[in-house]
Write an enzyme that holds these catalytic residues in place. Structure first.
Site, PDB file in Angstrom:
ATOM      1  CG  HIS A 149      -1.855  -1.177   1.668  1.00  0.00           C
ATOM      2  ND1 HIS A 149      -2.720  -1.437   0.111  1.00  0.00           N
ATOM      3  CD2 HIS A 149      -2.398  -2.131   2.281  1.00  0.00           C
ATOM      4  CE1 HIS A 149      -3.719  -1.861   0.641  1.00  0.00           C
ATOM      5  NE2 HIS A 149      -3.088  -2.754   1.736  1.00  0.00           N
ATOM      6  CG  ASP A 184      -3.376  -8.468   1.050  1.00  0.00           C
ATOM      7  OD1 ASP A 184      -1.760  -8.581   1.987  1.00  0.00           O
ATOM      8  OD2 ASP A 184      -3.922  -7.882   1.692  1.00  0.00           O
ATOM      9  CG  HIS A 186      -6.447  -5.601   2.488  1.00  0.00           C
ATOM     10  ND1 HIS A 186      -6.112  -6.233   2.821  1.00  0.00           N
ATOM     11  CD2 HIS A 186      -7.147  -4.380   3.143  1.00  0.00           C
ATOM     12  CE1 HIS A 186      -6.538  -6.004   4.393  1.00  0.00           C
ATOM     13  NE2 HIS A 186      -7.624  -5.366   4.487  1.00  0.00           N
ATOM     14  CG  ASP A 272      -4.992 -10.001   4.445  1.00  0.00           C
ATOM     15  OD1 ASP A 272      -4.417 -10.800   3.655  1.00  0.00           O
ATOM     16  OD2 ASP A 272      -4.674  -8.719   3.901  1.00  0.00           O
TER      17      ASP A 272
HETATM   18  F1  V1D Z   1      -7.885  -2.542  13.626  1.00  0.00           F
HETATM   19  C1  V1D Z   1      -7.347  -1.810  13.825  1.00  0.00           C
HETATM   20  C2  V1D Z   1      -6.546  -1.628  15.288  1.00  0.00           C
HETATM   21  C3  V1D Z   1      -5.425  -0.290  14.718  1.00  0.00           C
HETATM   22  C4  V1D Z   1      -4.922  -0.055  13.556  1.00  0.00           C
HETATM   23  C5  V1D Z   1      -5.666  -0.089  12.271  1.00  0.00           C
HETATM   24  C6  V1D Z   1      -6.271  -1.227  12.310  1.00  0.00           C
HETATM   25  C7  V1D Z   1      -7.239  -1.213  10.684  1.00  0.00           C
HETATM   26  C8  V1D Z   1      -7.363  -3.036  10.385  1.00  0.00           C
HETATM   27  N1  V1D Z   1      -8.218  -2.264  10.128  1.00  0.00           N
HETATM   28  N2  V1D Z   1      -6.818  -1.102  10.518  1.00  0.00           N
HETATM   29  C9  V1D Z   1      -7.573  -1.008   9.066  1.00  0.00           C
HETATM   30  C10 V1D Z   1      -7.572  -1.051   7.534  1.00  0.00           C
HETATM   31  N3  V1D Z   1      -7.997   1.103   7.791  1.00  0.00           N
HETATM   32  C11 V1D Z   1      -8.740   1.865   7.654  1.00  0.00           C
HETATM   33  C12 V1D Z   1      -8.715   2.988   7.970  1.00  0.00           C
HETATM   34  C13 V1D Z   1     -10.148   3.338   8.309  1.00  0.00           C
HETATM   35  N4  V1D Z   1      -9.908   4.517   7.575  1.00  0.00           N
HETATM   36  C14 V1D Z   1     -10.138   6.111   7.061  1.00  0.00           C
HETATM   37  C15 V1D Z   1      -8.974   3.850   6.441  1.00  0.00           C
HETATM   38  O1  V1D Z   1      -9.902   0.734   6.863  1.00  0.00           O
HETATM   39  C16 V1D Z   1      -6.238  -1.266   7.043  1.00  0.00           C
HETATM   40  C17 V1D Z   1      -6.116  -2.167   7.006  1.00  0.00           C
HETATM   41  C18 V1D Z   1      -4.799  -2.835   6.045  1.00  0.00           C
HETATM   42  C19 V1D Z   1      -4.274  -3.662   5.538  1.00  0.00           C
HETATM   43  C20 V1D Z   1      -2.966  -4.029   4.992  1.00  0.00           C
HETATM   44  C21 V1D Z   1      -2.908  -5.269   4.153  1.00  0.00           C
HETATM   45  O2  V1D Z   1      -2.914  -6.195   5.162  1.00  0.00           O
HETATM   46  O3  V1D Z   1      -3.330  -5.192   2.589  1.00  0.00           O
HETATM   47  C22 V1D Z   1      -0.504  -5.282   4.232  1.00  0.00           C
HETATM   48  N5  V1D Z   1      -0.843  -5.867   2.974  1.00  0.00           N
HETATM   49  O4  V1D Z   1       1.055  -5.885   3.332  1.00  0.00           O
HETATM   50  C23 V1D Z   1       0.779  -4.889   4.287  1.00  0.00           C
HETATM   51  C24 V1D Z   1       0.291  -4.992   4.619  1.00  0.00           C
HETATM   52 CA    CA Z   2      -4.681  -8.699  -3.700  1.00  0.00          CA
END
Ligand code: V1D
Ligand code: CA
Length: 479
Positions: A149, A184, A186, A272
């Site tokens: 990302h 992944d 995502h 994931d």
């Molecule tokens: F649950 C959480 C607790 C603490 C901090 C963050 C999170 C969390 C869970 N899911 N953050 C997310 C996703 N972020 C949002 C945000 C809300 N918005 C405004 C953005 O939904 C981010 C998920 C990231 C996934 C990363 C990945 O799995 O794709 C990855 N790939 O390579 C490394 C990571």
């Molecule tokens: Ca993907």
């Protein structure tokens, strides 16, 4: 056959591969903070497990050389990299504007050792790319990488620097075309965005789409200008199982391999997408996930395997251990050997766990429709693009490390507290392996200007600092 299970070497996919594997014994100590789902400890768990299966004896094991600031700046903006290098948990409150500008905060927190962590995971992917370029390996593995990302001037979704983009830029020095595949759950937005306007990199992401992070990856997003039809997006619904996944993956990727004919492939193996993931909602088994690795291995094209997401640590470790076995051509026994993290794998202590009985919201009709649409897009690419290098960028040199470092690195740390003695075939471990000098940077930019600087659309613009008087020309390049 040996202690680790059955050899696959005699089968149809069985040509023996030279596999190199990058692991840093410190990586498991980095900590995103309390309550954060991303846990680098899972990489140490996967490593411990694969060592106890004996897989380290079938690969060249390397401690990655940390990527240098200038290596990271081949893709990322200088001021963003400088910020990552200097920010600390103690001083971050003095830089609120910068934190906002670079999207560093809740998803991508500042933690102790943030910059060395970035250097380490990027170093593993760069090292793997260099080794593939040198034809010293057929498959390179860096489970700490895959942080898909990260953008040119922005952290996103737990990712700070984009090791995949950096590795692809390195592969492009030797290969006219590079294929990127992302399993992944995502969308692989950072990699897609970096190469959206070029026909030298094809990106293919399989992901959950619809009210899900990061929100991009519509099937209609196909690339732009020269890159039109060189981005492929496979939007999926909850509960996809092994059979449904493979009925898309295999025909789509077979067609991609046929029409694009890449010189190298990067496969992001985010775990994931496995059943039972803490953040995910797919229903893949480890074998179903690993089928993508097995399939890519069968094309006999240089292959870089990187990690990515994965938030149920025991399953991430199972998956990346099993996939390391697939890479080296060994089918691992289901019964797990004793290892440092054995208690995580109870009550069954097996490598494989059954997927759940959740509903598969991808109907046969849906799968057929998106498969046809994607194959149709691919049929618009009749011929591989012909790219002529007038002059190839200089090869990346492998420099000898200084003797002091050699004393330590001659032995590769397999897990905390114990050293694994390198065999003679691992003598190259002593060398630094991705040192990019200033000439390489200049040469790379000369040959791939659209990849490193020329992102012309608004979509790719960095957040400017408020009140900044830095001006940019129409290519987004600082004047
Ligand atoms: F649950 C959480 C607790 C603490 C901090 C963050 C999170 C969390 C869970 N899911 N953050 C997310 C996703 N972020 C949002 C945000 C809300 N918005 C405004 C953005 O939904 C981010 C998920 C990231 C996934 C990363 C990945 O799995 O794709 C990855 N790939 O390579 C490394 C990571
Ligand atoms: Ca993907």
């Amino acid at each position: 056959m040996d202690g680790s299970g059955n050899s696959l070497l005699a089968g149809p996919e069985g040509r023996k591969k030279r596999v190199c594997y990058y692991y840093d014994s410190e990586v498991g100590n980095y900590y995103y903070g309390q309550g954060h789902p991303m846990k680098p400890h899972r990489i140490r768990m996967a490593h411990s497990l694969l060592v106890h299966y004996g897989l380290h004896q079938k690969m060249d094991v390397f401690a990655p050389t940390k990527a240098k600031e200038r290596d990271l700046c081949l893709f990322h903006a200088d001021d963003y990299v400088r910020f990552l290098k200097t920010v600390t948990p103690e001083t971050q409150h003095e830089q609120i504007r910068q934190l906002k500008r670079f999207n560093v905060g809740e998803d991508c927190p500042v933690f102790d050792g943030l910059f060395p962590f970035c250097q380490t995971y990027a170093g593993g992917s760069l090292g793997g790319a260099v080794r593939l370029n040198q034809k010293m390996a057929d498959i390179a593995i860096n489970w700490a990488g895959g942080l898909h990302h990260a953008k040119k001037c922005e952290a996103s979704g737990f990712c700070y620097v984009n090791d995949i983009v950096l590795a692809i830029l390195e592969l492009l020095k030797f290969h006219e075309r590079v294929l990127y595949i992302d399993i992944d759950i995502h969308h692989g937005d950072g990699v897609e965005e970096a190469f959206y306007t070029t026909d030298r990199v094809m990106t293919v992401s399989f992901h959950k789409f619809g009210d899900y992070f990061p929100g991009t990856g519509d099937i209609r997003d196909v690339g732009f200008e020269k890159g039109k039809y060189y981005s492929l997006n496979v939007p999926l619904n909850d509960g996809i199982d092994d059979e449904s996944y493979q009925c898309l993956f295999k025909p789509i990727i077979s067609k991609v391999m046929e029409v694009f004919q890449p010189g190298a492939v990067v496969l992001q193996c985010g775990a994931d997408s496995l059943s039972g993931d803490r953040l995910g909602c797919f229903n893949l088994s480890v074998k179903g996930h690993a089928e993508c690795v097995r399939f890519m291995r069968s094309f006999n094209v240089p292959l870089l395997l990187v990690g990515g997401g994965g938030y149920t640590m025991r399953n991430v470790a199972r998956c990346w251990c099993y996939e390391t076995g697939v890479a080296v051509g060994v089918e691992l026994e289901d019964k797990m050997p004793y290892n440092e993290y054995y208690e995580y794998f109870g009550p069954d202590y097996t490598l494989h766990v059954a997927p759940s009985n959740m509903e598969n919201q991808n109907s046969l009709q849906y799968l057929q429709t998106i498969r046809e649409r994607l194959l149709e897009n691919l049929s618009r690419l009749q011929h591989v693009p012909s790219i002529q290098f007038s002059e190839r960028p200089p090869d990346t040199e492998i420099l000898d490390e200084d003797e002091e470092e050699m004393d330590v690195k001659g032995k590769i740390r397999i897990w905390d507290g114990e050293f694994y003695d390198s065999e003679s075939e691992h003598a190259e471990n002593l060398r630094s392996n991705h040192d990019l000098d200033a000439n390489n940077v200049a040469a790379l930019r000369r040959h791939t200007p659209e990849l490193t600087e020329g992102q012309t659309t608004k979509r790719f613009k960095c957040n400017e600092e408020k009140g900044s008087n830095v001006s940019r020309n129409s290519h987004g390049i600082r004047a």
